[in-house]
Write an enzyme that holds these catalytic residues in place. Structure first.
Site, mmCIF file in Angstrom:
data_model
loop_
_atom_site.group_PDB
_atom_site.id
_atom_site.type_symbol
_atom_site.label_atom_id
_atom_site.label_comp_id
_atom_site.label_asym_id
_atom_site.label_seq_id
_atom_site.Cartn_x
_atom_site.Cartn_y
_atom_site.Cartn_z
ATOM 1 N N HIS A 200 0.835 -1.209 0.000
ATOM 2 C CA HIS A 200 0.000 0.000 0.000
ATOM 3 C C HIS A 200 0.871 1.262 0.000
ATOM 4 O O HIS A 200 0.609 2.204 -0.738
ATOM 5 C CB HIS A 200 -0.925 -0.019 1.215
ATOM 6 C CG HIS A 200 -1.638 1.271 1.397
ATOM 7 N ND1 HIS A 200 -2.694 1.644 0.595
ATOM 8 C CD2 HIS A 200 -1.399 2.323 2.220
ATOM 9 C CE1 HIS A 200 -3.092 2.847 0.949
ATOM 10 N NE2 HIS A 200 -2.325 3.283 1.928
ATOM 11 N N ARG A 307 -10.373 2.332 -7.438
ATOM 12 C CA ARG A 307 -10.297 1.388 -6.314
ATOM 13 C C ARG A 307 -11.340 1.810 -5.267
ATOM 14 O O ARG A 307 -11.048 2.624 -4.389
ATOM 15 C CB ARG A 307 -8.906 1.408 -5.684
ATOM 16 C CG ARG A 307 -7.811 0.727 -6.491
ATOM 17 C CD ARG A 307 -6.519 0.665 -5.675
ATOM 18 N NE ARG A 307 -5.554 -0.250 -6.234
ATOM 19 C CZ ARG A 307 -4.515 0.111 -6.996
ATOM 20 N NH1 ARG A 307 -4.329 1.375 -7.297
ATOM 21 N NH2 ARG A 307 -3.673 -0.802 -7.446
ATOM 22 N N ARG A 343 -14.127 -0.482 -10.123
ATOM 23 C CA ARG A 343 -13.884 -1.851 -9.646
ATOM 24 C C ARG A 343 -14.710 -2.095 -8.391
ATOM 25 O O ARG A 343 -14.695 -1.269 -7.478
ATOM 26 C CB ARG A 343 -12.403 -2.044 -9.343
ATOM 27 C CG ARG A 343 -12.134 -3.412 -8.724
ATOM 28 C CD ARG A 343 -10.660 -3.664 -8.569
ATOM 29 N NE ARG A 343 -10.115 -3.016 -7.384
ATOM 30 C CZ ARG A 343 -8.836 -3.133 -7.011
ATOM 31 N NH1 ARG A 343 -7.988 -3.842 -7.738
ATOM 32 N NH2 ARG A 343 -8.401 -2.533 -5.929
ATOM 33 N N GLU A 442 -5.942 -11.291 -12.724
ATOM 34 C CA GLU A 442 -4.858 -11.186 -11.746
ATOM 35 C C GLU A 442 -4.593 -12.509 -11.047
ATOM 36 O O GLU A 442 -3.740 -12.606 -10.178
ATOM 37 C CB GLU A 442 -5.122 -10.049 -10.745
ATOM 38 C CG GLU A 442 -6.520 -10.010 -10.182
ATOM 39 C CD GLU A 442 -6.808 -8.750 -9.356
ATOM 40 O OE1 GLU A 442 -5.888 -7.987 -9.035
ATOM 41 O OE2 GLU A 442 -7.983 -8.548 -9.027
ATOM 42 N N ASN A 465 -0.119 -6.526 -10.255
ATOM 43 C CA ASN A 465 0.359 -6.536 -8.868
ATOM 44 C C ASN A 465 0.074 -7.890 -8.238
ATOM 45 O O ASN A 465 0.915 -8.469 -7.550
ATOM 46 C CB ASN A 465 -0.339 -5.454 -8.039
ATOM 47 C CG ASN A 465 -0.137 -4.077 -8.615
ATOM 48 O OD1 ASN A 465 0.743 -3.894 -9.447
ATOM 49 N ND2 ASN A 465 -0.946 -3.127 -8.213
ATOM 50 N N ASP A 466 -1.133 -8.376 -8.483
ATOM 51 C CA ASP A 466 -1.484 -9.687 -7.953
ATOM 52 C C ASP A 466 -1.039 -10.809 -8.887
ATOM 53 O O ASP A 466 -0.601 -11.862 -8.427
ATOM 54 C CB ASP A 466 -2.993 -9.777 -7.707
ATOM 55 C CG ASP A 466 -3.367 -9.110 -6.402
ATOM 56 O OD1 ASP A 466 -2.677 -9.370 -5.397
ATOM 57 O OD2 ASP A 466 -4.319 -8.322 -6.385
ATOM 58 N N ARG A 476 3.323 -10.212 -2.263
ATOM 59 C CA ARG A 476 3.706 -8.929 -2.867
ATOM 60 C C ARG A 476 4.173 -7.891 -1.854
ATOM 61 O O ARG A 476 4.761 -6.885 -2.219
ATOM 62 C CB ARG A 476 2.549 -8.368 -3.704
ATOM 63 C CG ARG A 476 1.344 -7.984 -2.906
ATOM 64 C CD ARG A 476 0.152 -7.711 -3.808
ATOM 65 N NE ARG A 476 -0.170 -6.298 -3.874
ATOM 66 C CZ ARG A 476 -1.249 -5.799 -4.471
ATOM 67 N NH1 ARG A 476 -2.095 -6.607 -5.091
ATOM 68 N NH2 ARG A 476 -1.498 -4.516 -4.493
ATOM 69 N N CYS A 513 -3.873 -2.510 -15.352
ATOM 70 C CA CYS A 513 -3.960 -1.489 -14.307
ATOM 71 C C CYS A 513 -3.014 -1.785 -13.150
ATOM 72 O O CYS A 513 -3.029 -1.082 -12.140
ATOM 73 C CB CYS A 513 -5.391 -1.328 -13.822
ATOM 74 S SG CYS A 513 -6.100 -2.836 -13.182
HETATM 75 C C1 PEP Z 1 -3.421 -5.462 -9.295
HETATM 76 O O1 PEP Z 1 -3.499 -6.483 -8.609
HETATM 77 O O2 PEP Z 1 -2.600 -5.318 -10.226
HETATM 78 C C2 PEP Z 1 -4.311 -4.317 -9.012
HETATM 79 C C3 PEP Z 1 -4.324 -3.255 -9.790
HETATM 80 O O3 PEP Z 1 -5.100 -4.403 -7.913
HETATM 81 P P1 PEP Z 1 -4.626 -4.059 -6.421
HETATM 82 O O4 PEP Z 1 -3.226 -3.512 -6.486
HETATM 83 O O5 PEP Z 1 -5.606 -3.063 -5.893
HETATM 84 O O6 PEP Z 1 -4.701 -5.400 -5.772
HETATM 85 MG MG MG Z 2 -5.210 -6.773 -7.354
#
Ligand code: PEP
Ligand code: MG
Length: 584
Positions: A200, A307, A343, A442, A465-466, A476, A513
């Protein structure tokens, strides 16, 4: 990750989480409670301990007064009343006498005296077996912790809200509620002991355009408050107490970067277009109407990821349908006719809500998260879907479901949407019945099944990211396994290629994204693979558009082809760097 020193200068190496150079005094933010480690004072110190308690109780009254005033604004007097009750505990003569006698008669230090006196009263309340009194026991412990934190010199979130001059925040880590309360205008940079590149703290730093280094290790918490720090978010290096010549160098670099950014921003209002005229959408990741406005300022052509979980943070309860409807309309109205992809709630994993009991999970990232929790919780999911659909009337709104792992989940989510559409129609409420519906890719299973899912959705957005954490089996936010967390790993790139081909095969568009979309080093490769939309934190948009404008599609396709022939992330990175496509 490591620490070193040269003369009086100290150096710390962490992960380069958000580019740029920040220079300013350290502000240590350590909200976790520290056990009182001071030895019991000699009897002569009693007067000192009594004075410390008086001071801390006074400071707690001031804190609670501010919190009460803020809570009245946000929740009204009824919702805020709890903080008045907390203040009353601080004026309770019986409780205060008990603290005093623990110091005078038992010779306890102030922290232990407060803890023992408050805990004694809390236990008496608990013994009454009435729910009301049991809840008061929790409040009493909360107040006791507040006073002990003040005694230990530990900062709380209010300290972040009260920042009055520009500082570099040094912390163990920052939670979404820490950053939500923070006076961001006073934050020059972040340095955190833990966290990975998509934690975060790292994401919020990039959204705000604040230089950040994360995953530095506990040593960074030894920096003294007020020490002059240099945070180099591009290299992941933090330096403390440097000599004048080094400081001059960094000031020069910081100012040169600012100039470059200003020039790029001035060009950012052109559409995202390659040298040979191929248009890709360059859109933003946002969290509310304010970040939507900032996104337009940076040249966003719309929003690829709203988000919505940020609307659920820092509250006592789930926002109502009306509140959400107001928020979604506000964001859509900022964007005008530009697209807004909303989302649905992605809570769980590293994002928890105090009022939603997800229960203890051994592996929260693999647990009851996002769409999984929403599909099981119609009382949360349906009001959100209703609010989004109502906001779609006359606005360019699209819906996106997170963490889809199976086609069955897509069908269940679409079924929930249909139910809500029928309800709204029966109630005579307006919505756009053609609202496009997409999913985030993801989870590797969704990527591998993309050809089967594509016919049943309107678009894909790749959440790298996921996707990276699940493909590489590395948390992560855990800096110890950050070496595995590599967007350029061939396994990740193959999945991305597969998703893009599947989407295009079904005539659907595909965006990204995750943070990877704003990585300039990778952008030519993603363009060459055929990505249609790049959604990123707003401050990254101007540089991304600049880079796009310097490439042709055919050139990017050759780069992608060549990169995908290589066997390791290191070889791919070396190849991309050898092309020298990015301005220093
Ligand atoms: C991701 O997982 O790439 C994503 C954009 O979602 P978040 O970072 O909010 O999990
Ligand atoms: Mg994600």
């Amino acid at each position: 990750m490591n620490e070193g020193s040269k003369g009086t200068t100290k150096e710390y190496q962490g992960l380069a989480a958000s580019p740029g150079i920040a220079i300013g005094p350290a502000f240590l933010y350590l909200p976790q409670e520290k056990p009182a480690q001071r030895p019991a004072p000699a009897p002569a110190d009693c007067a000192v301990e009594l004075a410390r308690v008086d001071g801390a109780i006074g400071a707690a009254r001031v804190q609670l007064g501010k919190i009460y005033a803020q809570a009245v604004e946000e929740m009204g007097e009824e919702g805020a009343a709890i903080f008045l009750a907390h203040q009353e505990f601080l004026d309770d003569p019986v409780l205060l006498d008990e603290v005093k006698s623990q110091i005078e008669e038992q010779h306890l230090p102030a922290e232990a005296a407060v803890e023992r006196a408050f805990e004694g009263h809390a236990q008496q309340l608990e013994a009454l077996e009435d729910q009301y009194y049991q809840e008061r026991a929790l409040d009493l412990r909360d107040v006791s912790r507040r006073v002990c934190r003040i005694l230990a010199g530990v900062q709380d979130q209010q300290a972040l809200a009260d920042l009055a001059w520009p500082v570099v925040i040094v912390a163990h880590d920052l939670t979404p509620s820490d950053t939500a309360q923070m006076n961001k205008a006073m934050v020059l940079g972040f340095c955190t002991a833990t966290g990975g590149l998509t934690s975060h703290t790292a994401i919020i730093a990039r959204i705000l355009g604040i230089p950040a280094v994360v995953g530095i290790g506990e040593a960074v918490l030894g920096i003294l408050p007020g020490t002059s720090l240099i945070v180099d978010g591009g290299s992941g290096r933090v330096r403390a107490a440097v000599d004048d010549a080094t400081m001059g160098d960094y000031v020069h670099q910081r100012d040169a970067r600012r100039e470059q950014q200003t020039a790029q921003k001035a060009r950012a209002h052109q559409p995202g277009i390659t040298k040979d005229g191929h248009h890709v959408e360059v859109v933003a990741n946002i969290a509310d109407a304010a970040s939507a406005r900032a996104a337009l300022d940076f040249g966003a052509e719309g929003v690829g990821l709203f988000r919505t979980e940020y609307l659920f943070l820092n509250r006592q309860s789930v926002p109502t349908e009306e509140e959400q409807y107001g928020d979604y309309c506000a964001v859509a109205d900022v964007l005008g006719d530009r697209p807004l992809i909303i989302r649905t709630l992605d809570i769980g994993g590293d994002k928890q809500l105090p009022y939603l009991d997800i229960g203890h999970e051994m592996n929260p990232f693999l647990g009851w998260r996002a769409i999984r929790m929403c599909l099981d919780s119609p009382q949360i999911f349906e009001p959100q879907l209703r609010a989004i659909l109502r906001a779609s009337a006359g606005r360019n709104v699209q819906i996106m479901f997170p963490m889809i792992a199976t086609l069955a989940e897509v069908r269940r989510a679409r079924e929930a949407l249909r139910r809500v559409q029928q309800q709204l129609a029966a109630e005579g409420l307006h919505f756009d019945s053609d609202t496009p519906v997409g999913i985030m890719v993801e989870v590797p299973s969704a990527a591998l099944m993309a050809d089967l899912i594509a016919p049943e959705v309107d678009f894909f957005s790749i959440g790298t990211n996921d996707l990276i954490q699940y493909t590489m089996a590395c948390d992560r936010v855990n800096e110890k396994v950050a070496y595995l967390y590599d967007p350029l790993h061939p396994a990740v790139l193959r999945l991305i290629r597969q998703v893009i081909e599947a989407a295009h095969g079904a005539g659907k568009w595909v965006g990204m994204c995750g943070e990877m979309a704003s990585d300039l080093e990778v952008l030519p490769l993603l363009l060459g693979l055929g990505l249609d939309e790049f959604s990123m934190n707003a401050p990254a948009i101007p540089a991304a558009k600049d880079l796009l404008a310097s490439l042709t599609l055919a050139q990017a396709q050759r780069i992608a082809q060549e990169a995908l022939l290589k066997s390791t992330a290191m070889e791919i990175r070396a190849y991309l760097r050898s092309l020298s496509l990015i301005q220093p």
